[in-house]
Design a protein around this motif. Sequence first.
Motif, PDB file in Angstrom:
ATOM      1  N   GLY A  35      63.375   6.427  19.870  1.00  0.00           N
ATOM      2  CA  GLY A  35      63.293   7.757  20.481  1.00  0.00           C
ATOM      3  C   GLY A  35      62.035   8.046  21.272  1.00  0.00           C
ATOM      4  N   ARG A  37      58.827   7.829  20.976  1.00  0.00           N
ATOM      5  CA  ARG A  37      57.490   7.824  20.376  1.00  0.00           C
ATOM      6  C   ARG A  37      57.518   7.669  18.863  1.00  0.00           C
ATOM      7  NH1 ARG A  37      56.005  13.277  18.885  1.00  0.00           N
ATOM      8  NH2 ARG A  37      53.835  12.725  19.052  1.00  0.00           N
ATOM      9  N   VAL A 284      52.755  12.269  31.260  1.00  0.00           N
ATOM     10  CA  VAL A 284      53.440  11.350  32.175  1.00  0.00           C
ATOM     11  C   VAL A 284      53.067  11.716  33.612  1.00  0.00           C
ATOM     12  CG1 VAL A 284      55.673  10.524  32.990  1.00  0.00           C
ATOM     13  CG2 VAL A 284      55.353  11.132  30.575  1.00  0.00           C
ATOM     14  N   ILE A 292      63.944  10.831  38.947  1.00  0.00           N
ATOM     15  CA  ILE A 292      64.291  10.743  37.527  1.00  0.00           C
ATOM     16  C   ILE A 292      65.524  11.584  37.226  1.00  0.00           C
ATOM     17  CG2 ILE A 292      63.315  10.826  35.193  1.00  0.00           C
ATOM     18  CD1 ILE A 292      61.410   9.500  37.158  1.00  0.00           C
ATOM     19  N   ASN A 294      68.274  12.421  33.831  1.00  0.00           N
ATOM     20  CA  ASN A 294      68.808  12.247  32.483  1.00  0.00           C
ATOM     21  C   ASN A 294      68.037  11.199  31.661  1.00  0.00           C
ATOM     22  OD1 ASN A 294      70.660  12.823  30.422  1.00  0.00           O
ATOM     23  ND2 ASN A 294      71.885  11.030  30.957  1.00  0.00           N
ATOM     24  N   SER A 295      66.779  11.442  31.445  1.00  0.00           N
ATOM     25  CA  SER A 295      65.979  10.472  30.696  1.00  0.00           C
ATOM     26  C   SER A 295      65.007  11.168  29.749  1.00  0.00           C
ATOM     27  CB  SER A 295      65.194   9.572  31.653  1.00  0.00           C
ATOM     28  OG  SER A 295      66.085   8.766  32.387  1.00  0.00           O
ATOM     29  N   LEU A 296      64.699  10.454  28.682  1.00  0.00           N
ATOM     30  CA  LEU A 296      63.733  10.925  27.703  1.00  0.00           C
ATOM     31  C   LEU A 296      62.469  10.103  27.896  1.00  0.00           C
ATOM     32  CD1 LEU A 296      63.914  12.933  25.225  1.00  0.00           C
ATOM     33  CD2 LEU A 296      64.108  10.896  23.815  1.00  0.00           C
ATOM     34  N   ILE A 297      61.345  10.766  28.106  1.00  0.00           N
ATOM     35  CA  ILE A 297      60.146  10.034  28.508  1.00  0.00           C
ATOM     36  C   ILE A 297      58.957  10.465  27.664  1.00  0.00           C
ATOM     37  CG2 ILE A 297      58.661   9.456  30.458  1.00  0.00           C
ATOM     38  CD1 ILE A 297      60.986  10.239  32.290  1.00  0.00           C
ATOM     39  N   ALA A 298      58.329   9.495  27.011  1.00  0.00           N
ATOM     40  CA  ALA A 298      57.172   9.785  26.165  1.00  0.00           C
ATOM     41  C   ALA A 298      55.889   9.747  26.999  1.00  0.00           C
ATOM     42  CB  ALA A 298      57.095   8.783  25.023  1.00  0.00           C
ATOM     43  N   ASP A 299      54.824  10.295  26.448  1.00  0.00           N
ATOM     44  CA  ASP A 299      53.566  10.407  27.186  1.00  0.00           C
ATOM     45  C   ASP A 299      52.948   9.044  27.509  1.00  0.00           C
ATOM     46  OD1 ASP A 299      53.674  13.066  27.478  1.00  0.00           O
ATOM     47  OD2 ASP A 299      52.061  13.559  26.104  1.00  0.00           O
ATOM     48  N   CYS A 301      53.264   7.400  30.274  1.00  0.00           N
ATOM     49  CA  CYS A 301      53.996   6.618  31.280  1.00  0.00           C
ATOM     50  C   CYS A 301      53.503   6.972  32.682  1.00  0.00           C
ATOM     51  CB  CYS A 301      55.494   6.914  31.216  1.00  0.00           C
ATOM     52  SG  CYS A 301      56.278   6.386  29.682  1.00  0.00           S
TER      53      CYS A 301
ATOM     54  N   GLN B 286      59.462  14.344  26.492  1.00  0.00           N
ATOM     55  CA  GLN B 286      60.068  15.256  27.457  1.00  0.00           C
ATOM     56  C   GLN B 286      61.440  14.748  27.884  1.00  0.00           C
ATOM     57  OE1 GLN B 286      58.341  14.894  31.542  1.00  0.00           O
ATOM     58  NE2 GLN B 286      56.843  13.655  30.480  1.00  0.00           N
ATOM     59  N   ILE B 288      64.167  14.880  31.041  1.00  0.00           N
ATOM     60  CA  ILE B 288      64.387  15.210  32.450  1.00  0.00           C
ATOM     61  C   ILE B 288      65.893  15.161  32.688  1.00  0.00           C
ATOM     62  CG2 ILE B 288      63.824  14.593  34.838  1.00  0.00           C
ATOM     63  CD1 ILE B 288      61.331  15.151  33.140  1.00  0.00           C
TER      64      ILE B 288
END
Lengths: 374, 401
Positions: A35, A37, A284, A292, A294-299, A301, B286, B288
């Motif tokens: 997930g 992080r 990020v 970008i 539909n994405s889940l992005i952790a710090d 990046c 986060q 998006i």
Amino acid sequence: MGTNQNVLGLVFASIHDEAIYDLTKLRTMGSVPFGGRYRLIDFPLSNFVNSGISQVGVITKRNYGSLLDHVGSGREWDLARKKGGLHLLPPYSHTGSSMYHGRLDALGNAWSFVEHSSAEYVVLTNCDIVTNIDYRPAVEVHIASGADITAVYAKGYYDHLTGAAATIFGIGGDGFVNDVMIDPPMTGSCNLGLDMFVMSKDFLRRIVKESMSRNRTSLRKHILLDRSANYKILAYEHTGYYSKIDSLASFFNANLDLLDAAKRDALFRKAAPIFTKTKDNAPVRFGLESHIKNSLIADGCIIEGKVENCVLFRGVRIGKGSVVRDSIITQDTVIGARCSIRNVITDKNVQIADERQLTGSAGYPLFIGKGAEI
Amino acid sequence: MYIKKEVVAMLLAGGQGSRLYALTHDMAKPAVPFGGKYRLIDFPLSNCTNSGIDTVGVLTQYQPLVLNDYIGNGQPWDLDKMNGGVHVLPPYESNSGASWYEGTANAIYQNISFIERYDPEYVVVLGGDHIYKMDYAKMVDYHKKMKADLTIAVLDVPRSEASRMGIMICDDQMRVTDFEEKPKEPRSTLASMGIYVFTWAKLKKYLIENENANTGSKDFGKDIIPSMLNNGERLFAYTFEGYWKDVGTLDSLWDANMDLLAPSQPLDLYDKEWRIYSRHNNLPPQYIGETAEIENAMITEGSVIHGKVDTSVIFGGVTVEEGATVRYSIVMPGTVIKKGATVEYAIVGEDCVVGEGAHIGRSPEEYHGEGKEWSIAVTGHNITISAGKEVLPKQILSESI
């Protein structure tokens, strides 16, 4: 958050490691990244803490270096305590303890820790179920019912071709378990055991000691499946969202599930947050030509390319002109410029040079091992 | 019994930050959010840790609740030490009576006993409203090498800016010979950064003399530095090269955030050797969404973006709904930008709600004409902007509309 000083939480951090061999080659189930992080052990630890359980033992087996590094003193879960707190219980940690085979002999090894706890009740869990669960009502119904064991289950779908290590319960009208099957040759809706149990310490002591005297090691096989002892097993339904990590494909899908807002909100609840080790990453940074969806992005990046339907873990770099789709990119993976990546899982610290093309399939994602340079 | 510390840092965090208006209405200036997941105080605290200074006194006075809560036991900055660590030092009542901190020098004077517990050789005095990465240990080394009594960090600034700052006039050995506050005709371009290294024995002497003289200002710039100069003490300037920004005004706060998005990256927050630490909220990564359009932005954990974000800094737990636009703006933690709202050239405070179709700020190109003076638009914390309402450039909103 009320305290539940009468309950001890025990996490088996290394059960079912073999189900996702690729990811556990260099680590154990509890330290599998999840997930963006998290590590899988964050879920049971946070669930205990959010249920007011502040005495926790973590039973490990092999490859637990990364797990030790992750949990440390337990401070991030508020488990660095004078009273109770987090205790790591690897094999060989006590006189006479040895490598174990099942949860019963693992408990036998760790028994002196359990015995010395002030708790009257014990909650047991593995790390391969990702969910947000409050154990307080389960403990309450367990005490009220007079059951020997309360087993947490969920209504689920089982397919004998893909599911591994599944425990299926038959439940009577009185709410007690009347049938137990392990990996039955069937497919369909069922009551799927979540490998979480509530017992009194007295009962647990009894089954652990009796089993050790007969060289019985497996909680599932020798206690749940063996109906001869006639233990009263109460079924407790968990109705919240969960996912079970029992194959690389299920790991892949459980991560991508988090792109669904309802599932994400069910897992990451404001009132019951999932705690993890912090890494002090910067926010990020999205570049001028980033794109970008539909994405889940952790710090941590830095993204200069195109990302769709992905989970990106902390510190990932994606270069200009690269397109990354339907992929799980774990911590500190660096993807160069003009790459094309689809249905891929990268383990930690993978380096992908410019203009590489990597494609797996949704049912069989391409796995790239830790530290690989492509 | 405390073990001796060679260096103790004292961080002046009591200022009201009146030029930040709405943002410091109910929090001290060093607690103001910056750069997506930081607060201003993270910079000096992280610099201390990264410089090997593990004993820090934080002098608080104005609206300290948020700041105290944020600093806590200092663990995020590795300042939860058995011996030393971070100590929040509010004004207190002693047997000679209770008094507020009257000036920067008086604040340190009132905490002489705190400093003396560590028996330090040097005291580093820092502000809480500057954004920079600096190795204070190098400055202390320079202070020792020069056998200085006071070393002042300076930045070589363009002459046009020098008249807005405190200017040090130095000889060719960098010994400070004179000092001017905001001179009309600057005689040098070396501007003080508000970072001082004092030899503690000297500082203590001057603090006591200043207190007894009762000048009324009890200030480093107005009292301590001029008297040390007059008495021929060894004052040296230490030239700092690198990014440094005073964020004491709304415009400079906005500018400094925008600097993070500049292609040249004047301030690198991704340097693993010099991390900026901050207290963490345990928010998930986060998300998006399908309809999002993101370009040149900094966004952090817990945010959910379905709208358009361009050249902006978005803090934790912010929601930008579908059809909303955020450009050239700073959106602080927990704020929700509703459908169809536009936020441009603006700072939106913490936990605000920008209603559907509301419009905050305008671009300078669009907003001109007679009597129109352009600047960024600002809303304070915990403010609701109702659907369709407008906040004009230069407007500073402190109450919901």
